[in-house]
Design a protein around this motif. Structure first.
Motif, short mmCIF file in Angstrom:
data_model
loop_
_atom_site.label_atom_id
_atom_site.label_comp_id
_atom_site.label_asym_id
_atom_site.label_seq_id
_atom_site.Cartn_x
_atom_site.Cartn_y
_atom_site.Cartn_z
N SER A 25 -1.62 -10.47 -11.95
CA SER A 25 -2.46 -11.32 -11.10
C SER A 25 -2.35 -12.80 -11.41
O SER A 25 -2.76 -13.64 -10.60
N ASP A 26 -1.80 -13.17 -12.58
CA ASP A 26 -1.63 -14.58 -12.89
C ASP A 26 -0.31 -15.13 -12.36
O ASP A 26 -0.01 -16.30 -12.51
N LYS A 27 0.48 -14.25 -11.70
CA LYS A 27 1.67 -14.72 -11.02
C LYS A 27 1.26 -15.38 -9.71
O LYS A 27 0.10 -15.35 -9.31
N THR A 28 2.23 -15.96 -9.02
CA THR A 28 1.89 -16.82 -7.89
C THR A 28 2.36 -16.27 -6.54
O THR A 28 3.11 -15.29 -6.46
N PHE A 29 1.90 -16.96 -5.49
CA PHE A 29 2.33 -16.64 -4.13
C PHE A 29 3.85 -16.72 -4.02
O PHE A 29 4.48 -15.93 -3.32
N LEU A 30 4.43 -17.69 -4.70
CA LEU A 30 5.88 -17.86 -4.65
C LEU A 30 6.57 -16.63 -5.22
O LEU A 30 7.56 -16.14 -4.67
N ASP A 31 6.04 -16.10 -6.32
CA ASP A 31 6.60 -14.90 -6.94
C ASP A 31 6.51 -13.72 -5.97
O ASP A 31 7.46 -12.95 -5.82
N SER A 48 -3.53 -6.17 -13.71
CA SER A 48 -4.20 -7.08 -14.63
C SER A 48 -3.25 -7.47 -15.76
O SER A 48 -2.58 -6.60 -16.33
N PRO A 49 -3.18 -8.76 -16.10
CA PRO A 49 -2.32 -9.17 -17.21
C PRO A 49 -2.86 -8.71 -18.57
O PRO A 49 -2.15 -8.76 -19.57
N VAL A 50 -4.11 -8.25 -18.59
CA VAL A 50 -4.74 -7.83 -19.85
C VAL A 50 -4.42 -6.38 -20.18
O VAL A 50 -3.82 -6.07 -21.21
N ASP A 51 -4.83 -5.45 -19.28
CA ASP A 51 -4.63 -4.03 -19.56
C ASP A 51 -3.57 -3.37 -18.68
O ASP A 51 -3.34 -2.17 -18.75
N LYS A 52 -2.94 -4.18 -17.81
CA LYS A 52 -1.84 -3.71 -16.94
C LYS A 52 -2.30 -2.73 -15.87
O LYS A 52 -1.45 -2.14 -15.17
N LYS A 53 -3.60 -2.55 -15.68
CA LYS A 53 -4.08 -1.64 -14.65
C LYS A 53 -3.98 -2.29 -13.27
O LYS A 53 -4.14 -3.50 -13.12
N VAL A 54 -3.71 -1.47 -12.26
CA VAL A 54 -3.60 -1.98 -10.89
C VAL A 54 -4.96 -2.44 -10.39
O VAL A 54 -5.96 -1.71 -10.51
N ILE A 55 -5.01 -3.63 -9.84
CA ILE A 55 -6.27 -4.17 -9.35
C ILE A 55 -6.23 -4.55 -7.86
O ILE A 55 -7.25 -4.92 -7.28
N GLY A 56 -5.05 -4.48 -7.25
CA GLY A 56 -5.00 -4.85 -5.85
C GLY A 56 -3.59 -4.74 -5.27
O GLY A 56 -2.63 -4.42 -5.98
N ILE A 57 -3.50 -5.01 -3.99
CA ILE A 57 -2.22 -5.05 -3.29
C ILE A 57 -2.20 -6.29 -2.41
O ILE A 57 -3.16 -6.57 -1.69
N VAL A 58 -1.12 -7.04 -2.47
CA VAL A 58 -0.95 -8.22 -1.63
C VAL A 58 0.12 -7.91 -0.60
O VAL A 58 1.21 -7.43 -0.94
N THR A 59 -0.19 -8.15 0.66
CA THR A 59 0.74 -7.86 1.75
C THR A 59 1.16 -9.14 2.47
O THR A 59 0.57 -10.20 2.28
N GLU A 60 2.19 -8.99 3.32
CA GLU A 60 2.58 -10.11 4.16
C GLU A 60 1.42 -10.58 5.01
O GLU A 60 1.23 -11.78 5.22
N LYS A 61 0.63 -9.63 5.50
CA LYS A 61 -0.51 -9.99 6.34
C LYS A 61 -1.53 -10.81 5.55
O LYS A 61 -2.13 -11.74 6.09
#
Length: 296
Positions: A25-31, A48-61
Motif C-alpha cells: 500500500s505504500d507503493k504509488t499510482f505510477l507503480d 499491507s507493508p507490515v504483515d503482507k496481508k491483503v487489504i484491498g484491490i485497485v482497478t482501472e476504474k
C-alpha cells in the motif's frame, strides 16, 4: 475437480483462479499503472507493508474515478500512494478452492464486484478469480440458443465525436461504468474505456503546450495550450469498435471479448444502429440464470 450425481465433472474456483499481481500500500499510482499496462490486467491486489496481508484491490476504474475527482492534482503519479485510494474501498470477498463457479458468478453479481480472492489451506490469499475467467468458460462451452438481446443492457451512455473529452471521466464515475460509446447518427463509430482515461505520463494534472505548434511532451490524454484548449472525444476514442448483432449468441459475445481482450461490445440491429451493449456483467447474469434453470 468435483463430480455431480450425473457423472459430469463440475469446475470449481481452483480451476480458473490465477496468481495475484500485488503491490504494497505504500507503493504509488505510477507503480500500479505500470503493472496494469505491463501485464495487461485491470486490477492490482494491495497488501499491507507490515504483515503482507491483503487489504484491498485497485482497478482501472478506481484510477479513472480518482482522476475525475482530482483531475487538476499537480502531484506526480509517483507521489500518490495506493493507501490514499484505498481509504474508501469496499469490502473484499474471498472464496475457497471448492466453491463452484456458479456460486462465484452469483456472488460477483449480488455484490456488484468483478473479482474474488481465493484463500489456500492456511487462509492466505494467493489467487484471484475475475469475470474474465468465467467469461472464458462461456466462450468454450455451448450454451444453446441464448441471444445477446436477451441479456444486453439497453440503456447505453453515449457521446459524440466532437464532444469535449473532459466529460468522459465524469460520465464513467457518475454512471459507475467502464466505457462510453461514441455515436454518429445513432451508429457506433468509437469507444472509450477507463484505460483510455488513465494518465499516460507521470502526472495527473493537465499539461500545457509551450507553443501552438504542439506538445513537447505528452503527460496524459488531456492536454492544453497556455490557455485551455480541450481535446475532442474523437482524439482518444478507439475507432471502428467491434460490434455484435442483437441476434448473435451469448457465446459469440464471450468469444469476441476473450479473443480481443475487451469487456463490452456495442450491440446493433440490422441497420447497424446502436440498440444496446453487452458486457461481462451481462454474461455473468446469463451464467447465473442458466445455472438456475439446470437446477430446476
Amino acid at each position: 475437480m468435483s463430480q455431480n450425481t450425473n457423472n459430469s465433472f463440475v469446475l470449481n474456483a481452483l480451476h480458473v483462479a490465477k496468481p495475484i499481481v500485488s503491490l504494497e500500500s505504500d507503493k504509488t499510482f505510477l507503480d500500479a499503472r505500470n503493472l496494469m499496462l505491463k501485464y495487461n490486467i485491470k486490477r492490482v491486489v494491495v497488501s499491507s507493508p507490515v504483515d503482507k496481508k491483503v487489504i484491498g484491490i485497485v482497478t482501472e476504474k478506481d484510477i479513472s474515478r480518482f482522476f475525475s475527482m482530482y483531475g487538476f492534482d499537480k502531484r506526480k503519479l509517483g507521489e500518490i500512494t495506493l493507501e490514499e485510494l484505498l481509504q474508501n474501498k469496499t469490502e473484499l470477498y474471498v472464496v475457497n478452492k471448492n466453491f463452484s463457479l456458479g456460486i462465484c458468478a452469483k456472488l460477483m453479481l449480488d455484490k456488484n464486484i468483478s473479482s474474488l480472492l481465493l484463500v489456500d489451506e492456511e487462509d492466505k490469499v494467493n489467487k484471484i478469480i475475475t469475470k474474465t475467467d468465467l467469461i472464458a468458460l462461456v466462450a468454450s462451452h455451448d450454451l444453446g440458443s441464448v441471444a445477446v438481446r436477451e441479456y444486453m443492457t439497453q440503456k447505453v451512455i453515449t457521446v459524440r465525436p466532437q464532444d469535449n473529452i473532459n466529460i468522459i471521466p465524469e460520465l464513467l464515475t457518475r454512471y459507475n461504468i467502464s466505457r462510453v460509446i461514441v455515436i454518429r447518427e445513432n451508429k457506433p463509430v468509437g469507444i472509450i474505456t477507463t484505460r483510455d482515461t488513465m494518465p499516460k505520463g507521470s502526472y495527473f494534472g493537465v499539461l500545457n503546450y509551450s507553443n501552438k505548434d504542439g506538445p513537447k511532451e505528452f503527460e496524459n490524454g488531456f492536454s492544453s495550450y497556455k490557455t485551455r484548449v480541450p481535446f475532442a472525444v474523437e482524439d482518444i476514442m478507439t475507432p471502428n469498435p467491434i460490434l455484435i448483432d442483437q441476434e448473435g449468441s451469448i457465446r459469440d459475445a464471450a468469444k469476441m471479448m476473450i479473443g480481443n481482450q475487451i469487456s463490452g461490445i456495442p450491440v446493433v440491429n440490422n441497420l447497424q444502429e446502436l440498440v444496446g451493449i453487452i458486457t461481462k456483467t451481462d454474461i455473468i447474469k446469463a451464467i447465473v440464470d442458466l445455472g438456475k434453470n439446470k437446477d430446476q
